[in-house]
Design a protein around this motif. Sequence first.
Motif, PDB file in Angstrom:
ATOM      1  N   UNK A   1       0.840  -1.196   0.000  1.00 52.62           N
ATOM      2  CA  UNK A   1       0.000   0.000   0.000  1.00 52.62           C
ATOM      3  C   UNK A   1       0.875   1.246   0.000  1.00 52.62           C
ATOM      4  N   UNK A   2       0.231   2.357  -0.272  1.00 55.31           N
ATOM      5  CA  UNK A   2       0.927   3.648  -0.377  1.00 55.31           C
ATOM      6  C   UNK A   2       0.254   4.640   0.569  1.00 55.31           C
ATOM      7  N   UNK A   3       0.609   4.617   1.850  1.00 51.59           N
ATOM      8  CA  UNK A   3      -0.053   5.493   2.816  1.00 51.59           C
ATOM      9  C   UNK A   3       0.300   6.969   2.671  1.00 51.59           C
ATOM     10  N   UNK A   4       1.438   7.266   2.031  1.00 53.59           N
ATOM     11  CA  UNK A   4       1.839   8.651   1.790  1.00 53.59           C
ATOM     12  C   UNK A   4       2.338   8.760   0.358  1.00 53.59           C
ATOM     13  N   UNK A   5       2.407   9.954  -0.187  1.00 57.51           N
ATOM     14  CA  UNK A   5       2.868  10.100  -1.567  1.00 57.51           C
ATOM     15  C   UNK A   5       4.261   9.526  -1.837  1.00 57.51           C
TER      16      UNK A   5
END
Length: 139
Positions: free
Chosen positions: A74-78
């Motif tokens: 997943x990509x919780x921040x840019x």
Amino acid sequence: MVAAATSCPTGHPAYSQTLPREARSAAVARRLVRTALAVWGLDSLTEDATLVITELVANAVDHSRLPSIRVTVSRPTPNGIRLGVVDRSRTVPTLRTDPEADQLRGRGLILINRLTNSWGTELYRWGKQVWAELNEEDA
């Protein structure tokens, strides 16, 4: 067994795939990580992320109980990603404090600890997820 990767339609971008709990699943997990990072333009994280997911999968293969595991990216921040492996064991992995010990195995968490910004375990009633986060350096 052909397993399809799925992406999250809402919220943070994410990919996940259920895999057999066997050593060869690490190659499929690495491919999932490389694909997600390429889509997100975070290629600079690829080398460390593929090493980390390999270790997370290896731990699940060694210590879980049921025939499958679930890999998540997943990509919780840019500029950051979170890698996870979900299994049906509630045994929490522990970081060895004796990295120089004469053992052939058991050093994966030391590697994860060095390559990631943070890592940990989320316990569930039926098992756990071991996760690790990596961030791309700000340009």
